[in-house]
Design an enzyme around this catalytic site. Structure first.
Site, PDB file in Angstrom:
ATOM      1  N   GLU A 175       0.612  -0.932   0.163  1.00 34.42           N
ATOM      2  CA  GLU A 175      -0.371  -0.162   0.024  1.00 34.42           C
ATOM      3  C   GLU A 175       0.896   1.621  -0.090  1.00 34.42           C
ATOM      4  OE1 GLU A 175      -2.937   0.497  -0.867  1.00 34.42           O
ATOM      5  OE2 GLU A 175      -3.377  -2.326  -1.107  1.00 34.42           O
ATOM      6  N   HIS A 178       2.263   2.102  -3.665  1.00 35.74           N
ATOM      7  CA  HIS A 178       1.035   2.812  -4.422  1.00 35.74           C
ATOM      8  C   HIS A 178       1.548   4.143  -4.100  1.00 35.74           C
ATOM      9  CE1 HIS A 178      -1.113  -0.064  -6.570  1.00 35.74           C
ATOM     10  NE2 HIS A 178      -1.997  -0.609  -4.790  1.00 35.74           N
ATOM     11  N   TYR A 189      -4.900   4.377 -13.120  1.00 39.59           N
ATOM     12  CA  TYR A 189      -5.717   2.831 -12.701  1.00 39.59           C
ATOM     13  C   TYR A 189      -6.357   2.394 -12.686  1.00 39.59           C
ATOM     14  CZ  TYR A 189      -6.639   0.124  -8.466  1.00 39.59           C
ATOM     15  OH  TYR A 189      -5.847  -1.132  -6.716  1.00 39.59           O
ATOM     16  N   GLU A 198      -0.464  -1.541  -9.931  1.00 37.28           N
ATOM     17  CA  GLU A 198      -0.902  -3.037  -9.125  1.00 37.28           C
ATOM     18  C   GLU A 198       0.582  -3.747  -8.443  1.00 37.28           C
ATOM     19  OE1 GLU A 198      -2.543  -3.524  -5.760  1.00 37.28           O
ATOM     20  OE2 GLU A 198      -4.041  -2.186  -6.668  1.00 37.28           O
ATOM     21  N   HIS A 276      -5.993  -5.815 -10.311  1.00 39.63           N
ATOM     22  CA  HIS A 276      -5.617  -7.001  -9.947  1.00 39.63           C
ATOM     23  C   HIS A 276      -5.450  -8.390 -10.187  1.00 39.63           C
ATOM     24  CE1 HIS A 276      -7.295  -3.842  -6.605  1.00 39.63           C
ATOM     25  NE2 HIS A 276      -6.164  -4.584  -6.142  1.00 39.63           N
TER      26      HIS A 276
END
Length: 356
Positions: A175, A178, A189, A198, A276
């Site tokens: 995280e 990111h 994204y 990702e 993802h």
């Protein structure tokens, strides 16, 4: 700001929407209820990020007397509410308390800071000593962790499918990475650029875990989120970089949908165009390059990926081929015509992504 001149804070969660969607349809209300509430909360936070993009994100002020090259961590407790950041419970340099979740989050922020500083000479997420802020115990039975463009947030999980989201250090690293992408390449994204966004977070999340454990590429399990799934779940993690598509195969969660090569690329409008899901392809390419080279993965393969992310040539809407081509260029520029270049080139060839 980013190297591409934009600032697009993105709401990025570790658990994909398609997993929560599947959970929300479970017959057992103990499973469906938390998943539905998590999806609702995520939708709200995602909207808030879009509004922030429109009106402009608040600048994070440097701490008075902050020392360059040192982490500046602040941990907050939401106390099962959703107001951020919550009550401050631990600051930089303060001793551990009785709350293991707070202590794990504090350590994970530090480990992430250390890898980027020691391996890549990067001072925090933005490269300029950005304070690291995190909130734990967010909401009730919240099945996710996220970077919201300004800070980290961790749920406790529902105890049925997901455990405490501070347990796997690679979730914390994923995280925060990111944030690094936000301040550098700022990858859009959606679709392949979102899958690269990702994947980059999975790569650096895994490297942070390996760095903390002192592991070589051969020693690492290459799992993302190992230890996060509750005992009742048939699975080992959220994702596998070594064998995409094998992380879980569960009656409730379904089967891990990640492809390992372009032959199985998933065309979907869900999950922002499968960000993802199709991230399994560049994930696998990194795994192949790193294990071919051996040793500590952050030293050569990781350095190449970092060079591309921060080099200023990666477009916000980059496709897999664009990223792959730049890794070949970066490997050549940093290491010459040696085994690094061959390993990177071969890795992309094996996953079916051409390098121009």
């Amino acid at each position: 700001m980013t190297t591409n001149g934009g600032f697009q804070p993105v709401f990025c969660t570790i658990v994909p929407p398609h997993v929560l969607d599947r959970l929300a349809q479970a017959e057992d209300p103990a499973l469906a209820g938390p998943a539905r509430r998590t999806l609702q909360r995520d939708a709200y936070e995602r909207t808030q990020r879009r509004l922030t993009t429109v009106v402009g994100a608040a600048a994070v002020a440097p701490l008075a007397g902050a020392e360059p090259g040192k982490p500046h961590r602040t941990l907050h407790d939401a106390r099962h509410r959703t107001v951020l950041p919550g009550a401050k419970v631990r600051g930089e340099g303060e001793k551990p308390g009785k709350d293991a979740t707070v202590n794990r989050a504090y350590a994970g922020l530090g480990a992430t800071f250390e890898l980027f500083l020691k391996a890549f000479s990067r001072d925090s997420i933005d490269g300029s000593g950005l304070p690291l802020v995190a909130t734990v115990h967010y909401d009730r039975d919240y099945n996710n962790a996220f970077w919201n463009g300004e800070q980290m947030v961790f749920g406790d999980g529902d105890g049925e499918i997901f455990l405490d989201f501070t347990l796997p250090i690679d979730v914390i690293g994923h995280e925060l990475a990111h944030g690094v992408t936000q301040y550098t390449a700022n990858l859009a994204y959606f679709g392949q650029s979102g899958a690269l966004n990702e994947s980059v977070s999975d790569v650096f999340g895994s490297l942070i875990k390996q760095y903390t454990l002192g592991q070589t590429a051969a020693d690492a399990d290459w799992l993302i989120g190992a230890g996060l799934l509750a005992p009742r779940v048939t699975g080992v993690a959220l994702r596998s970089m070594k064998e995409p598509g094998t992380a879980y195969d569960d009656d409730v969660l379904g089967k891990d949908p990640q492809p390992a090569t372009m032959d199985d690329y998933v065309h979907t409008g869900r999950d922002n165009g499968g960000v993802h899901i199709n991230s399994g392809i560049p994930n696998h390419a990194f795994y192949l390059a790193a294990t071919t080279l051996g040793g500590h993965a952050w030293e050569r393969a990781g350095q190449v990926w970092y060079d591309v992310l921060t080099g200023g040539e990666l477009a916000e809407d980059a496709q897999f081929t664009d990223f792959a081509t730049l890794t070949v260029k970066a490997a050549r520029e940093r290491f010459g015509e040696g085994e690094e270049l061959l390993a990177v080139s071969k890795a992309w060839e094996r996953v079916g992504v051409p390098t121009l």
